[in-house]
Design an enzyme around this catalytic site. Structure first.
Site, short mmCIF file in Angstrom:
data_model
loop_
_atom_site.label_atom_id
_atom_site.label_comp_id
_atom_site.label_asym_id
_atom_site.label_seq_id
_atom_site.Cartn_x
_atom_site.Cartn_y
_atom_site.Cartn_z
N HIS A 161 0.40 -1.06 -0.46
CA HIS A 161 0.41 0.35 0.16
C HIS A 161 0.99 1.17 0.03
O HIS A 161 1.72 1.53 0.86
CB HIS A 161 -1.06 0.32 1.48
N TYR A 204 -8.61 5.14 8.01
CA TYR A 204 -8.78 5.50 9.49
C TYR A 204 -10.18 6.94 9.48
O TYR A 204 -9.82 7.65 9.01
CB TYR A 204 -7.75 6.19 10.03
N PRO A 253 -4.05 0.13 18.72
CA PRO A 253 -3.52 -0.14 17.10
C PRO A 253 -3.30 0.51 16.11
O PRO A 253 -3.30 0.24 15.44
CB PRO A 253 -4.79 -1.63 16.98
N LYS A 262 1.99 -0.28 15.17
CA LYS A 262 3.10 -0.54 15.44
C LYS A 262 3.71 -1.20 16.04
O LYS A 262 4.41 -1.87 15.99
CB LYS A 262 3.65 0.48 16.43
N TYR A 267 4.11 6.51 9.75
CA TYR A 267 3.85 5.83 9.83
C TYR A 267 4.32 3.95 9.19
O TYR A 267 4.39 3.46 9.30
CB TYR A 267 2.30 6.01 8.82
P1 RFL Z 1 2.92 -12.65 21.00
O1 RFL Z 1 2.24 -12.30 20.00
O2 RFL Z 1 1.43 -11.74 22.07
O3 RFL Z 1 3.23 -13.95 21.64
C1 RFL Z 1 3.65 -14.33 22.98
C2 RFL Z 1 3.60 -15.67 22.88
O4 RFL Z 1 3.76 -16.06 24.18
C3 RFL Z 1 3.16 -17.51 24.07
N1 RFL Z 1 2.81 -17.39 25.95
C4 RFL Z 1 3.88 -18.13 26.58
N2 RFL Z 1 4.33 -19.37 26.28
C5 RFL Z 1 5.04 -20.30 26.94
N3 RFL Z 1 4.88 -20.32 28.12
C6 RFL Z 1 4.29 -18.96 28.55
N4 RFL Z 1 4.45 -18.87 30.09
C7 RFL Z 1 3.60 -18.06 27.73
N5 RFL Z 1 3.28 -16.95 28.10
C8 RFL Z 1 2.10 -16.43 27.02
C9 RFL Z 1 1.79 -16.79 24.67
O5 RFL Z 1 0.55 -17.65 23.85
C10 RFL Z 1 2.06 -16.15 22.38
O6 RFL Z 1 1.75 -17.67 22.02
O7 RFL Z 1 3.80 -11.56 21.20
P2 RFL Z 1 4.48 -10.53 20.31
O8 RFL Z 1 5.34 -12.68 19.11
O9 RFL Z 1 5.94 -9.45 21.39
O10 RFL Z 1 4.30 -10.11 18.81
C11 RFL Z 1 3.55 -8.24 19.41
C12 RFL Z 1 2.26 -8.48 18.41
O11 RFL Z 1 1.98 -10.23 18.14
C13 RFL Z 1 1.64 -7.48 18.83
O12 RFL Z 1 2.44 -6.48 19.21
C14 RFL Z 1 0.63 -7.39 17.80
O13 RFL Z 1 -0.06 -8.09 17.04
C15 RFL Z 1 -0.46 -5.84 17.90
N6 RFL Z 1 -1.24 -5.64 17.01
C16 RFL Z 1 -0.48 -5.02 15.77
N7 RFL Z 1 0.81 -4.56 15.31
C17 RFL Z 1 1.02 -4.41 13.83
O14 RFL Z 1 2.70 -3.82 13.80
N8 RFL Z 1 0.37 -3.27 12.99
C18 RFL Z 1 -0.68 -3.81 12.93
O15 RFL Z 1 -2.15 -3.57 12.32
C19 RFL Z 1 -1.50 -4.30 14.25
N9 RFL Z 1 -2.51 -4.83 14.75
C20 RFL Z 1 -2.39 -5.64 16.61
C21 RFL Z 1 -3.19 -5.42 15.88
C22 RFL Z 1 -3.36 -6.13 17.58
C23 RFL Z 1 -4.12 -6.22 18.48
N10 RFL Z 1 -4.72 -7.18 19.44
C24 RFL Z 1 -5.52 -8.95 19.10
C25 RFL Z 1 -3.96 -7.61 20.34
C26 RFL Z 1 -4.67 -5.98 16.44
C27 RFL Z 1 -5.14 -6.22 16.70
C28 RFL Z 1 -6.63 -6.70 17.18
C1 PHB Z 2 -5.52 -4.33 10.84
O1 PHB Z 2 -5.31 -5.10 9.41
O2 PHB Z 2 -5.25 -5.43 11.18
C2 PHB Z 2 -4.52 -3.40 10.84
C3 PHB Z 2 -4.46 -2.05 10.40
C4 PHB Z 2 -4.29 -1.10 10.26
C5 PHB Z 2 -4.21 -0.92 12.16
C6 PHB Z 2 -4.44 -2.15 12.75
C7 PHB Z 2 -4.79 -3.24 12.43
O3 PHB Z 2 -4.02 0.79 12.21
#
Ligand code: RFL
Ligand code: PHB
Length: 389
Positions: free
Chosen positions: A72, A201, A293, A297, A385
Protein backbone atom coordinates in the site's frame (compact mmCIF):
# COMPACT_ATOMS: atom_id res chain seq x y z
CA UNK A 1 18.32 -30.06 27.59
CA UNK A 2 20.99 -27.48 26.79
CA UNK A 3 20.92 -24.56 24.35
CA UNK A 4 22.52 -21.16 23.88
CA UNK A 5 19.36 -19.01 23.97
CA UNK A 6 16.10 -20.26 25.54
CA UNK A 7 13.15 -18.34 24.08
CA UNK A 8 9.75 -18.23 25.78
CA UNK A 9 6.87 -17.60 23.36
CA UNK A 10 6.34 -18.49 19.70
CA UNK A 11 4.76 -15.22 18.63
CA UNK A 12 6.39 -13.14 15.93
CA UNK A 13 9.12 -11.97 18.36
CA UNK A 14 10.16 -15.43 19.59
CA UNK A 15 10.00 -17.24 16.25
CA UNK A 16 11.76 -14.49 14.32
CA UNK A 17 14.52 -14.25 16.93
CA UNK A 18 15.02 -18.01 16.84
CA UNK A 19 15.38 -17.94 13.06
CA UNK A 20 17.70 -14.90 13.00
CA UNK A 21 19.90 -16.68 15.57
CA UNK A 22 19.91 -19.89 13.52
CA UNK A 23 21.14 -17.93 10.48
CA UNK A 24 24.03 -16.69 12.65
CA UNK A 25 24.89 -20.20 13.81
CA UNK A 26 23.41 -19.70 17.30
CA UNK A 27 21.20 -22.40 18.82
CA UNK A 28 17.89 -21.75 20.52
CA UNK A 29 14.83 -23.61 21.78
CA UNK A 30 11.39 -21.95 21.63
CA UNK A 31 8.74 -22.83 24.25
CA UNK A 32 5.10 -22.06 23.45
CA UNK A 33 2.08 -22.65 25.66
CA UNK A 34 -0.45 -22.91 22.81
CA UNK A 35 -0.70 -25.43 19.96
CA UNK A 36 0.73 -24.84 16.49
CA UNK A 37 -2.82 -24.78 15.06
CA UNK A 38 -3.84 -22.09 17.53
CA UNK A 39 -0.91 -19.74 16.96
CA UNK A 40 -1.31 -20.14 13.20
CA UNK A 41 -4.99 -19.18 13.39
CA UNK A 42 -4.95 -16.21 15.80
CA UNK A 43 -6.05 -13.06 13.97
CA UNK A 44 -4.06 -10.00 14.98
CA UNK A 45 -1.97 -7.42 13.16
CA UNK A 46 -2.02 -6.69 9.47
CA UNK A 47 0.47 -3.94 8.65
CA UNK A 48 4.21 -4.43 8.12
CA UNK A 49 6.63 -1.54 7.79
CA UNK A 50 9.43 -1.54 5.23
CA UNK A 51 11.95 -2.24 8.02
CA UNK A 52 9.95 -5.32 9.10
CA UNK A 53 9.78 -6.54 5.48
CA UNK A 54 13.57 -6.12 5.31
CA UNK A 55 14.08 -8.15 8.49
CA UNK A 56 11.77 -10.92 7.18
CA UNK A 57 13.68 -10.88 3.88
CA UNK A 58 17.00 -11.06 5.73
CA UNK A 59 15.62 -14.06 7.62
CA UNK A 60 14.72 -15.67 4.27
CA UNK A 61 10.99 -15.84 5.07
CA UNK A 62 9.71 -12.96 2.92
CA UNK A 63 8.95 -14.83 -0.29
CA UNK A 64 5.24 -15.56 0.32
CA UNK A 65 4.74 -12.10 1.83
CA UNK A 66 5.92 -10.48 -1.42
CA UNK A 67 3.76 -12.83 -3.48
CA UNK A 68 0.52 -12.73 -1.46
CA UNK A 69 0.74 -9.51 0.55
CA UNK A 70 -0.52 -6.18 -0.77
CA UNK A 71 1.81 -3.22 -0.97
CA UNK A 72 0.00 0.00 0.00
CA UNK A 73 1.42 3.36 -1.05
CA UNK A 74 -1.10 5.48 0.82
CA UNK A 75 -3.73 5.57 3.56
CA UNK A 76 -6.87 7.66 3.83
CA UNK A 77 -8.15 9.81 6.65
CA UNK A 78 -11.92 10.21 6.67
CA UNK A 79 -13.65 12.97 8.63
CA UNK A 80 -16.32 15.61 8.15
CA UNK A 81 -17.89 13.61 5.31
CA UNK A 82 -14.71 13.62 3.20
CA UNK A 83 -11.77 11.34 2.58
CA UNK A 84 -8.22 12.68 2.33
CA UNK A 85 -5.37 10.62 0.96
CA UNK A 86 -1.98 10.59 2.67
CA UNK A 87 0.42 9.55 -0.09
CA UNK A 88 2.95 7.59 1.94
CA UNK A 89 5.26 6.87 -0.96
CA UNK A 90 5.30 10.37 -2.39
CA UNK A 91 5.94 11.83 1.07
CA UNK A 92 8.50 9.28 2.33
CA UNK A 93 9.64 7.11 -0.59
CA UNK A 94 8.34 4.10 1.34
CA UNK A 95 5.28 1.87 1.43
CA UNK A 96 3.69 -0.60 3.86
CA UNK A 97 2.69 -4.22 3.35
CA UNK A 98 -0.71 -5.59 4.34
CA UNK A 99 0.06 -9.21 5.19
CA UNK A 100 -1.63 -10.88 8.16
CA UNK A 101 0.38 -11.66 11.28
CA UNK A 102 -0.78 -15.29 11.32
CA UNK A 103 0.66 -15.72 7.83
CA UNK A 104 3.99 -14.37 9.12
CA UNK A 105 3.69 -16.91 11.95
CA UNK A 106 3.05 -19.75 9.47
CA UNK A 107 6.09 -18.72 7.40
CA UNK A 108 8.30 -18.55 10.50
CA UNK A 109 7.11 -21.88 11.94
CA UNK A 110 7.71 -23.55 8.56
CA UNK A 111 11.20 -22.02 8.34
CA UNK A 112 12.12 -23.10 11.89
CA UNK A 113 10.88 -26.65 11.43
CA UNK A 114 12.51 -27.13 8.01
CA UNK A 115 15.84 -26.05 9.54
CA UNK A 116 15.34 -28.70 12.30
CA UNK A 117 14.74 -25.87 14.79
CA UNK A 118 13.26 -26.83 18.14
CA UNK A 119 9.86 -25.29 18.81
CA UNK A 120 7.97 -27.04 21.62
CA UNK A 121 4.23 -26.37 21.57
CA UNK A 122 1.71 -26.86 24.37
CA UNK A 123 4.23 -26.54 27.19
CA UNK A 124 3.01 -25.51 30.65
CA UNK A 125 4.36 -24.39 34.04
CA UNK A 126 7.19 -22.41 32.42
CA UNK A 127 9.50 -20.87 35.05
CA UNK A 128 12.76 -18.96 34.72
CA UNK A 129 15.66 -19.49 37.15
CA UNK A 130 19.12 -18.08 37.89
CA UNK A 131 19.00 -15.14 35.51
CA UNK A 132 21.49 -13.25 37.65
CA UNK A 133 24.06 -16.04 37.15
CA UNK A 134 25.92 -17.02 33.96
CA UNK A 135 23.91 -20.21 33.65
CA UNK A 136 20.19 -19.43 33.74
CA UNK A 137 17.64 -22.18 33.18
CA UNK A 138 14.00 -22.65 32.27
CA UNK A 139 11.81 -25.39 33.68
CA UNK A 140 8.55 -26.51 32.08
CA UNK A 141 6.19 -29.42 31.56
CA UNK A 142 5.66 -31.01 28.15
CA UNK A 143 3.25 -33.90 27.54
CA UNK A 144 3.09 -34.53 31.27
CA UNK A 145 6.91 -34.74 31.73
CA UNK A 146 9.00 -32.13 33.59
CA UNK A 147 12.02 -30.67 31.74
CA UNK A 148 14.91 -28.26 32.37
CA UNK A 149 16.71 -26.23 29.70
CA UNK A 150 20.14 -24.95 30.69
CA UNK A 151 21.02 -21.89 28.60
CA UNK A 152 23.45 -18.98 28.31
CA UNK A 153 20.58 -16.50 27.98
CA UNK A 154 16.78 -16.44 28.27
CA UNK A 155 14.56 -14.24 26.10
CA UNK A 156 11.01 -13.51 27.26
CA UNK A 157 8.94 -13.12 24.09
CA UNK A 158 5.75 -14.36 25.72
CA UNK A 159 3.49 -11.36 25.20
CA UNK A 160 1.81 -9.03 27.65
CA UNK A 161 0.41 -11.78 29.91
CA UNK A 162 3.51 -14.02 29.91
CA UNK A 163 5.69 -15.19 32.80
CA UNK A 164 8.90 -13.44 31.77
CA UNK A 165 8.19 -9.86 32.86
CA UNK A 166 7.16 -10.93 36.41
CA UNK A 167 10.38 -13.03 36.50
CA UNK A 168 12.65 -10.05 35.91
CA UNK A 169 15.12 -9.56 38.79
CA UNK A 170 15.08 -6.49 41.04
CA UNK A 171 11.34 -5.90 40.68
CA UNK A 172 11.52 -2.99 43.13
CA UNK A 173 13.83 -1.10 40.75
CA UNK A 174 11.66 -1.56 37.70
CA UNK A 175 9.52 1.22 36.28
CA UNK A 176 6.37 0.69 34.27
CA UNK A 177 4.61 3.39 32.26
CA UNK A 178 0.96 2.87 31.39
CA UNK A 179 -2.14 4.46 29.96
CA UNK A 180 -5.39 2.55 29.61
CA UNK A 181 -7.88 4.05 27.16
CA UNK A 182 -11.59 4.34 27.98
CA UNK A 183 -12.58 2.49 24.78
CA UNK A 184 -11.84 -0.68 22.87
CA UNK A 185 -12.02 -1.87 19.27
CA UNK A 186 -14.73 -4.16 17.96
CA UNK A 187 -13.04 -6.15 15.18
CA UNK A 188 -14.77 -8.22 12.51
CA UNK A 189 -13.71 -10.37 9.56
CA UNK A 190 -15.99 -10.12 6.54
CA UNK A 191 -16.27 -12.28 3.45
CA UNK A 192 -16.27 -9.72 0.64
CA UNK A 193 -13.99 -7.90 -1.74
CA UNK A 194 -12.19 -4.90 -0.20
CA UNK A 195 -14.27 -1.70 0.06
CA UNK A 196 -11.17 0.37 -0.59
CA UNK A 197 -7.73 -0.21 -2.11
CA UNK A 198 -6.15 1.51 0.88
CA UNK A 199 -6.76 1.53 4.63
CA UNK A 200 -9.27 4.14 5.78
CA UNK A 201 -8.92 5.65 9.26
CA UNK A 202 -12.25 7.34 10.01
CA UNK A 203 -12.89 9.93 12.70
CA UNK A 204 -16.59 10.43 13.48
CA UNK A 205 -18.56 11.80 16.42
CA UNK A 206 -20.05 8.32 16.92
CA UNK A 207 -16.50 6.99 17.27
CA UNK A 208 -13.49 5.83 15.27
CA UNK A 209 -13.70 3.19 12.51
CA UNK A 210 -10.99 1.47 10.47
CA UNK A 211 -11.35 -0.24 7.13
CA UNK A 212 -8.57 -2.70 6.43
CA UNK A 213 -8.20 -5.86 4.37
CA UNK A 214 -6.75 -9.30 4.69
CA UNK A 215 -7.00 -10.92 1.26
CA UNK A 216 -8.81 -10.08 -2.01
CA UNK A 217 -11.87 -11.83 -0.52
CA UNK A 218 -11.68 -10.84 3.16
CA UNK A 219 -12.05 -7.43 4.79
CA UNK A 220 -10.91 -6.56 8.29
CA UNK A 221 -13.03 -3.83 9.89
CA UNK A 222 -12.87 -2.24 13.33
CA UNK A 223 -14.92 0.33 15.22
CA UNK A 224 -14.46 2.01 18.56
CA UNK A 225 -16.67 0.52 21.29
CA UNK A 226 -17.06 0.33 25.04
CA UNK A 227 -14.26 -2.04 26.19
CA UNK A 228 -16.68 -3.79 28.59
CA UNK A 229 -19.28 -4.37 25.87
CA UNK A 230 -19.97 -7.92 24.68
CA UNK A 231 -20.03 -9.23 21.10
CA UNK A 232 -23.46 -10.77 21.72
CA UNK A 233 -24.90 -7.26 22.02
CA UNK A 234 -23.96 -6.62 18.41
CA UNK A 235 -26.13 -8.23 15.74
CA UNK A 236 -24.77 -8.10 12.19
CA UNK A 237 -27.38 -5.45 11.32
CA UNK A 238 -26.36 -3.25 14.22
CA UNK A 239 -22.67 -3.58 13.26
CA UNK A 240 -23.35 -2.57 9.64
CA UNK A 241 -25.52 0.38 10.66
CA UNK A 242 -22.75 1.63 12.95
CA UNK A 243 -19.98 1.13 10.40
CA UNK A 244 -21.96 2.86 7.63
CA UNK A 245 -22.77 5.81 9.88
CA UNK A 246 -19.10 6.29 10.75
CA UNK A 247 -17.55 5.80 7.32
CA UNK A 248 -19.95 7.18 4.70
CA UNK A 249 -18.68 10.21 2.82
CA UNK A 250 -20.42 12.91 0.80
CA UNK A 251 -19.10 11.55 -2.51
CA UNK A 252 -21.50 8.60 -2.20
CA UNK A 253 -18.81 6.05 -1.26
CA UNK A 254 -20.22 3.13 0.72
CA UNK A 255 -18.65 0.27 2.62
CA UNK A 256 -19.15 -3.18 1.05
CA UNK A 257 -21.06 -5.64 3.21
CA UNK A 258 -20.57 -9.40 3.39
CA UNK A 259 -20.88 -12.36 5.72
CA UNK A 260 -19.32 -11.59 9.11
CA UNK A 261 -17.42 -14.70 10.21
CA UNK A 262 -15.53 -13.46 13.24
CA UNK A 263 -16.23 -10.89 15.96
CA UNK A 264 -14.08 -9.81 18.90
CA UNK A 265 -13.44 -6.89 21.27
CA UNK A 266 -9.95 -5.76 22.24
CA UNK A 267 -8.93 -3.34 24.99
CA UNK A 268 -6.49 -0.54 24.27
CA UNK A 269 -3.46 0.44 26.28
CA UNK A 270 -0.07 2.09 26.03
CA UNK A 271 2.53 0.36 28.18
CA UNK A 272 6.32 0.27 28.55
CA UNK A 273 8.19 -1.76 31.17
CA UNK A 274 11.80 -0.83 31.90
CA UNK A 275 14.52 -1.95 31.89
CA UNK A 276 14.00 -4.57 29.16
CA UNK A 277 16.80 -6.73 30.57
CA UNK A 278 17.94 -8.00 33.93
CA UNK A 279 20.99 -10.26 34.30
CA UNK A 280 20.70 -12.78 31.46
CA UNK A 281 16.96 -12.35 30.87
CA UNK A 282 15.85 -10.07 28.02
CA UNK A 283 12.28 -9.04 27.14
CA UNK A 284 11.14 -8.51 23.54
CA UNK A 285 7.88 -7.48 21.88
CA UNK A 286 4.58 -7.28 23.76
CA UNK A 287 6.24 -8.76 26.88
CA UNK A 288 7.94 -5.37 27.30
CA UNK A 289 5.61 -2.89 25.64
CA UNK A 290 2.11 -2.44 24.24
CA UNK A 291 0.77 0.20 21.86
CA UNK A 292 -2.85 0.85 20.95
CA UNK A 293 -3.35 -0.59 17.43
CA UNK A 294 -4.20 2.77 15.83
CA UNK A 295 -0.60 3.27 14.66
CA UNK A 296 -0.14 -0.36 13.48
CA UNK A 297 3.17 -0.58 15.35
CA UNK A 298 3.02 -3.61 17.71
CA UNK A 299 4.29 -6.31 15.39
CA UNK A 300 6.86 -3.95 13.89
CA UNK A 301 8.28 -3.15 17.32
CA UNK A 302 8.51 -6.86 18.10
CA UNK A 303 10.55 -7.32 14.90
CA UNK A 304 12.89 -4.41 15.62
CA UNK A 305 13.50 -5.60 19.22
CA UNK A 306 14.59 -9.03 18.07
CA UNK A 307 16.74 -7.64 15.25
CA UNK A 308 18.69 -5.77 17.96
CA UNK A 309 18.90 -8.86 20.16
CA UNK A 310 20.11 -11.02 17.27
CA UNK A 311 22.96 -8.57 16.63
CA UNK A 312 23.76 -8.51 20.35
CA UNK A 313 23.96 -12.30 20.61
CA UNK A 314 26.01 -12.44 17.40
CA UNK A 315 28.55 -10.02 18.88
CA UNK A 316 28.68 -12.08 22.09
CA UNK A 317 29.23 -15.44 20.38
CA UNK A 318 31.63 -14.13 17.67
CA UNK A 319 33.68 -11.64 19.65
CA UNK A 320 32.94 -12.41 23.29
CA UNK A 321 31.70 -8.84 23.80
CA UNK A 322 28.47 -8.01 25.62
CA UNK A 323 28.54 -4.36 24.58
CA UNK A 324 25.47 -4.55 22.35
CA UNK A 325 23.57 -6.73 24.78
CA UNK A 326 24.32 -4.27 27.57
CA UNK A 327 22.89 -1.38 25.56
CA UNK A 328 19.82 -3.34 24.39
CA UNK A 329 17.29 -1.51 26.59
CA UNK A 330 18.65 1.89 25.66
CA UNK A 331 18.82 1.09 21.94
CA UNK A 332 15.36 -0.51 21.80
CA UNK A 333 13.64 2.18 23.87
CA UNK A 334 14.57 4.96 21.45
CA UNK A 335 12.37 3.45 18.80
CA UNK A 336 9.75 2.18 21.24
CA UNK A 337 9.07 5.60 22.76
CA UNK A 338 8.68 7.17 19.32
CA UNK A 339 6.23 4.44 18.33
CA UNK A 340 4.41 4.90 21.65
CA UNK A 341 4.16 8.60 20.92
CA UNK A 342 2.83 8.06 17.40
CA UNK A 343 0.32 5.40 18.50
CA UNK A 344 -0.96 7.67 21.28
CA UNK A 345 -1.16 10.63 18.87
CA UNK A 346 -3.15 8.66 16.30
CA UNK A 347 -5.43 7.31 19.02
CA UNK A 348 -6.07 10.77 20.44
CA UNK A 349 -6.57 12.27 16.98
CA UNK A 350 -9.12 9.75 15.73
CA UNK A 351 -11.19 8.49 18.68
CA UNK A 352 -14.16 10.06 20.41
CA UNK A 353 -13.50 10.69 24.08
CA UNK A 354 -16.77 10.72 26.00
CA UNK A 355 -15.47 13.35 28.43
CA UNK A 356 -14.08 15.75 25.80
CA UNK A 357 -15.35 19.32 26.08
CA UNK A 358 -16.81 21.04 22.98
CA UNK A 359 -13.57 23.04 22.83
CA UNK A 360 -11.47 19.85 22.82
CA UNK A 361 -13.61 18.41 20.03
CA UNK A 362 -12.96 21.47 17.88
CA UNK A 363 -9.22 21.16 18.60
CA UNK A 364 -9.28 17.55 17.44
CA UNK A 365 -11.02 18.55 14.21
CA UNK A 366 -8.60 21.45 13.67
CA UNK A 367 -5.66 19.08 14.07
CA UNK A 368 -7.09 16.81 11.35
CA UNK A 369 -7.68 19.82 9.10
CA UNK A 370 -4.09 20.91 9.66
CA UNK A 371 -2.68 17.50 8.75
CA UNK A 372 -4.49 17.31 5.42
CA UNK A 373 -3.74 20.97 4.61
CA UNK A 374 -0.04 20.93 5.45
CA UNK A 375 2.51 18.88 3.54
CA UNK A 376 4.86 19.15 6.52
CA UNK A 377 2.34 17.66 8.96
CA UNK A 378 1.21 15.01 6.47
CA UNK A 379 4.86 14.08 5.92
CA UNK A 380 5.40 13.71 9.65
CA UNK A 381 2.39 11.40 9.94
CA UNK A 382 3.55 9.41 6.89
CA UNK A 383 7.13 9.06 8.21
CA UNK A 384 5.86 7.72 11.48
CA UNK A 385 3.35 5.41 9.82
CA UNK A 386 5.88 3.77 7.48
CA UNK A 387 8.47 3.70 10.30
CA UNK A 388 11.00 5.93 8.58
CA UNK A 389 13.14 6.37 11.68
P1 RFL B 1 2.55 -12.37 21.03
O1 RFL B 1 2.12 -12.36 19.61
O2 RFL B 1 1.55 -12.09 22.08
O3 RFL B 1 3.22 -13.80 21.28
C1 RFL B 1 3.53 -14.27 22.56
C2 RFL B 1 3.45 -15.79 22.55
O4 RFL B 1 3.86 -16.27 23.83
C3 RFL B 1 2.99 -17.30 24.23
N1 RFL B 1 3.02 -17.39 25.70
C4 RFL B 1 3.73 -18.32 26.37
N2 RFL B 1 4.49 -19.32 25.94
C5 RFL B 1 5.08 -20.11 26.87
N3 RFL B 1 4.92 -19.91 28.21
C6 RFL B 1 4.16 -18.92 28.67
N4 RFL B 1 4.02 -18.73 29.99
C7 RFL B 1 3.53 -18.06 27.74
N5 RFL B 1 2.72 -16.99 27.85
C8 RFL B 1 2.42 -16.60 26.61
C9 RFL B 1 1.64 -16.89 23.67
O5 RFL B 1 0.77 -18.01 23.53
C10 RFL B 1 2.04 -16.29 22.32
O6 RFL B 1 2.02 -17.24 21.28
O7 RFL B 1 3.76 -11.35 21.28
P2 RFL B 1 4.93 -10.84 20.32
O8 RFL B 1 5.66 -12.00 19.68
O9 RFL B 1 5.70 -9.88 21.12
O10 RFL B 1 4.21 -10.09 19.11
C11 RFL B 1 3.51 -8.90 19.33
C12 RFL B 1 2.35 -8.77 18.33
O11 RFL B 1 1.58 -9.96 18.36
C13 RFL B 1 1.45 -7.57 18.63
O12 RFL B 1 2.23 -6.46 19.01
C14 RFL B 1 0.60 -7.15 17.42
O13 RFL B 1 -0.33 -8.14 17.09
C15 RFL B 1 -0.13 -5.84 17.72
N6 RFL B 1 -1.06 -5.45 16.66
C16 RFL B 1 -0.61 -4.84 15.50
N7 RFL B 1 0.70 -4.64 15.31
C17 RFL B 1 1.15 -4.11 14.13
O14 RFL B 1 2.37 -3.94 13.98
N8 RFL B 1 0.30 -3.76 13.10
C18 RFL B 1 -1.02 -3.95 13.22
O15 RFL B 1 -1.74 -3.68 12.27
C19 RFL B 1 -1.54 -4.47 14.46
N9 RFL B 1 -2.85 -4.68 14.61
C20 RFL B 1 -2.42 -5.71 16.79
C21 RFL B 1 -3.30 -5.31 15.74
C22 RFL B 1 -2.91 -6.38 17.90
C23 RFL B 1 -4.25 -6.63 17.98
N10 RFL B 1 -4.68 -7.32 19.14
C24 RFL B 1 -5.55 -8.42 19.13
C25 RFL B 1 -4.06 -7.03 20.42
C26 RFL B 1 -4.63 -5.57 15.80
C27 RFL B 1 -5.13 -6.21 16.93
C28 RFL B 1 -6.60 -6.46 16.96
C1 PHB C 1 -5.38 -4.60 10.69
O1 PHB C 1 -5.50 -4.79 9.46
O2 PHB C 1 -5.63 -5.48 11.53
C2 PHB C 1 -4.93 -3.29 11.18
C3 PHB C 1 -4.49 -2.34 10.27
C4 PHB C 1 -4.08 -1.09 10.73
C5 PHB C 1 -4.11 -0.81 12.09
C6 PHB C 1 -4.54 -1.77 13.00
C7 PHB C 1 -4.95 -3.02 12.54
O3 PHB C 1 -3.74 0.41 12.53
Amino acid sequence: MRTQVAIIGAGPAGLLLSHLLHLRGIESIVLESRSREEIEATIRAGVLEQGTMDILDEAGVGERMHREGALHRGIELSFGGQRHRIDLTELTGKAIMVYPQHEVIKDLVAARLSAQGQVLFEVSQVAVHGVETESPSVTFTHRGEPYVIEADFVVGADGFHGVSRPSMPQQEQRQDFQRIYPFGWFGILVESAPSSDELIYAQHERGFALISTRTPTVQRLYFQCDPSDHVDNWSDDRIWAELHARTETNDGWRLKEGRIFQKGIIGMRSFVSTPMQGGRLFLAGDAAHIVPPTGAKGLNLAASDVALLARGFEQFYRQGSQERLHSYTEDALKRIWRAEYFSWTMTRLLHTFADATPFEREMQRAELDNIVASRALATSLAENYVGAF
